[in-house]
Design a protein around this motif. Structure first.
Motif, short mmCIF file in Angstrom:
data_model
loop_
_atom_site.label_atom_id
_atom_site.label_comp_id
_atom_site.label_asym_id
_atom_site.label_seq_id
_atom_site.Cartn_x
_atom_site.Cartn_y
_atom_site.Cartn_z
N ASP A 1 -0.90 0.83 8.00
CA ASP A 1 -1.01 1.93 8.95
C ASP A 1 -2.48 2.11 9.32
O ASP A 1 -3.25 2.78 8.63
N HIS B 1 0.67 9.67 6.66
CA HIS B 1 1.16 8.73 7.67
C HIS B 1 1.84 9.49 8.81
O HIS B 1 2.80 9.00 9.40
N ARG C 1 5.45 4.51 -0.47
CA ARG C 1 4.18 5.03 0.04
C ARG C 1 3.30 5.34 -1.16
O ARG C 1 3.80 5.39 -2.29
N VAL D 1 4.72 4.86 13.13
CA VAL D 1 5.02 4.65 11.71
C VAL D 1 6.53 4.75 11.47
O VAL D 1 7.13 3.95 10.76
N ASN E 1 -2.11 3.25 3.92
CA ASN E 1 -3.11 3.86 4.79
C ASN E 1 -4.48 3.56 4.19
O ASN E 1 -4.88 4.15 3.19
#
Ligand code: PLP
Length: 553
Positions: A339, A241, A235, A217, A287
């Motif tokens: 991710d 992450h 994010r 990441v 994510n």
């Protein structure tokens, strides 16, 4: 002359005003794109976490914290004693190991301390749980005393195909890479096949190998910043992450929130407006496990103060959201980084991209892809992956690591990928949605039939437990599950991680344990709510306790 001067002043003032208004509007839009609550306001979350006093209740105080009548408190005293007895007797060697190791194993100290909400630490001290396993067979793991448990820890998500698969893959890897041995800094020829298979699965041009998901990441974000020349990383609130500072701006990180990280609200139009509006965003990091609980952190029992856990997985809405993100990122020149370290190979043969029909710019993988050994991988389009510039040789995005592409890891990854692409595995993956949906429904029907105040929510093999009643003791259920033979990771009942190798009979046994454990919890008086207890009264009570503990600190 003075007319000209006045005119210039007017023009300058207008420009300045326009700039100020534009900036104020951008700031307002940014505020509107923050998720409500502390997950969306990381600065406040950090301040509050530093301020929050530790108030461990005594066992006597804890047992009556909800104002339960005396007879219920007595019922709980007996239940606690019995549970402690079951968790201790026959577990002597494992407990002794834990006791001996704890002072010298920092990680063990952390996980043992953060299994339960901190006011209840004194109770937890009478409920010992060990984190030491000496062997495993199939989906069973065994402690030092030979006690067996169903493994729902999922090895933090690595275990997708059952432990026997990873053992065999590590054994085969030793043979495949054995002739070369641990020669590092170059490549074992097997890497060629791995790159081919990864490109096929990810539909990307290039691949880079790293040692963990966190590293993958980190490098993906660095590449996005390098290629765009822009600093900001977006994010989403609550998303994990890895533990790198830039992706963990809230509590847990000793540094102030990274100035270049924007924590925005997932599945919300205000976020899309910010992405369209700003010119300083390098990448958006997603994510997809957050689809289960958008804008909330991973559900752990240490924050389970009542029954506030929510899970709202709507695959269609989440897919539509990812598609919107993809479209805006592409039109704005922002890198969309998916991710997939946790979910990568769980939701479908082609991972999350295939599942939702999207194409990211960079995808990170890890966990199960290592075939049981540690790994992090980035797959991406060449334009994003390139670490140097032809015309500016000194301007590079440096990323090398001693253990990158370790021959044994590459070989176990090879075994994983070869199996993953086999028709037999494909059929298993394709059937998984239906199998696990039916199991989830069966489990919940059974819980309803027994009138138990818990239900599961799930995203295929990843389940979370939801509590129907606002008990102050819901966090205790993890101990009942352990006592009856289920092993969960240290976050407790927020994550039950199954794997594809669970058979019907094994699942039946897990189900029986859940029912047995819940009945015992009910009988212990932990779910007996004093008259008049509601979500609202519990919330008020929690605030009162917080103020009191601050006052008394
Ligand atoms: C989505 C996601 N990204 C990154 C990471 C970090 O991976 P690792 O623990 O291998 O560093 C994790 C770990 O749980 C994860 O779930």
């Amino acid at each position: 002359m003075s007319d000209i001067n006045e005119f210039s002043v007017l023009v300058i003032a207008t420009i300045v005003l326009a700039l100020v208004l534009r900036r104020a509007w951008q700031r307002l839009c940014l505020s509107m794109a923050k998720a409500p609550g502390l997950a969306g306001h990381v600065r406040w979350a950090k301040r509050i976490s530093r301020w929050l006093p530790s108030r461990a209740l005594s066992v006597t105080e804890a047992l009556a914290i909800d104002g339960a009548p005396k007879e219920v408190v007595i019922q709980r005293i007996n239940a606690l004693e019995q549970l402690g007895h079951h968790l201790t007797q026959g577990h002597e060697k494992s407990l002794q190991w834990t006791k001996t190791m704890q002072p010298n194993l920092s990680d063990l100290q952390l996980i043992n301390r953060y299994r339960v909400p901190f006011p209840f630490l004194s109770m937890a001290a009478t409920l010992p749980i060990t984190s030491v396993w000496s062997s495993s067979t199939g989906n069973r793991i065994f402690d030092l005393d030979g006690n067996g448990y169903w493994d729902l820890t999922g090895s933090y998500g690595v275990n997708l195909l059952g432990t026997p698969f990873y053992r065999a893959s590590i054994r085969e890897a030793e043979q495949l890479a054995g002739d070369l041995g641990p020669i590092l800094g170059s490549y074992h020829p097997i890497v060629q096949d791995n790159v081919r298979m990864l490109r096929e699965l990810s539909a990307m041009d290039e691949v880079s190998f790293h040692m963990s998901g966190t590293e993958a990441v980190m490098q993906a974000v660095r590449l996005a910043r390098y290629q765009t020349g822009k600093p900001k990383l977006v994010r989403f609130a609550g998303a994990y992450h890895g533990w790198w500072d830039d992706v963990q701006p809230g509590p847990g990180n000793p540094m102030p929130p990274a100035a270049d990280t924007l924590t925005l609200r997932e599945m919300h139009p205000a976020t899309l407006r910010v992405l369209k509006q700003r010119r300083d965003i390098a990448c958006v990091l997603v994510n997809p496990i957050q689809a289960m609980h958008p804008n909330r952190p991973a559900p752990g029992d240490s924050t389970l103060l009542s029954n506030g856990r929510i899970s709202t997985y709507d695959p269609h809405a989440y897919g539509a959201w990812l598609q919107q993100l993809q479209q805006i990122c592409r039109s704005q020149g922002i890198a969309l980084i998916l991710d997939e370290v946790f979910l990568g190979f769980r939701l479908g043969h082609l991972g999350v991209q295939g599942r939702y029909g999207i194409k990211a710019d960079l995808v990170t993988y890890g966990k199960t892809l290592g075939g049981g050994l540690p790994v992090g991988v980035i797959c991406g389009r060449s334009a994003w992956m390139k670490r140097f510039r032809e015309d500016r040789p000194a301007d590079i995005c440096f990323a090398r690591g001693t253990f990158n592409a370790h021959p044994y890891v590459m070989a176990s990854m090879h075994v994983f990928l070869r199996h993953w692409l086999s028709p037999q595995c494909k059929a298993q993956v394709d059937a998984a949605d239906q199998v696990w949906q039916q199991r989830l429904e069966r489990m919940n029907a059974c819980l309803a039939q027994h009138d138990l105040p818990i239900r599961f929510a799930g995203m295929q093999t990843i389940w979370t437990l939801l509590y129907s009643w606002p008990s102050r003791f819901n966090w205790m259920f993890q101990f009942y599950l352990r006592r009856h033979g289920l092993a969960l990771s240290w976050v407790g009942t927020g994550r039950f991680i199954f794997n594809f190798s669970y058979t019907e009979q094994e699942f039946e046994q897990v189900m029986e344990i859940v029912i047995r454990a819940a009945k015992e919890m009910l009988a212990g008086g932990w779910w007996t709510l004093p008259r008049g207890t509601t979500d609202a009264t519990v919330k008020r009570q929690l605030i009162r306790e917080l103020i009191a503990s601050w006052w008394l600190r």
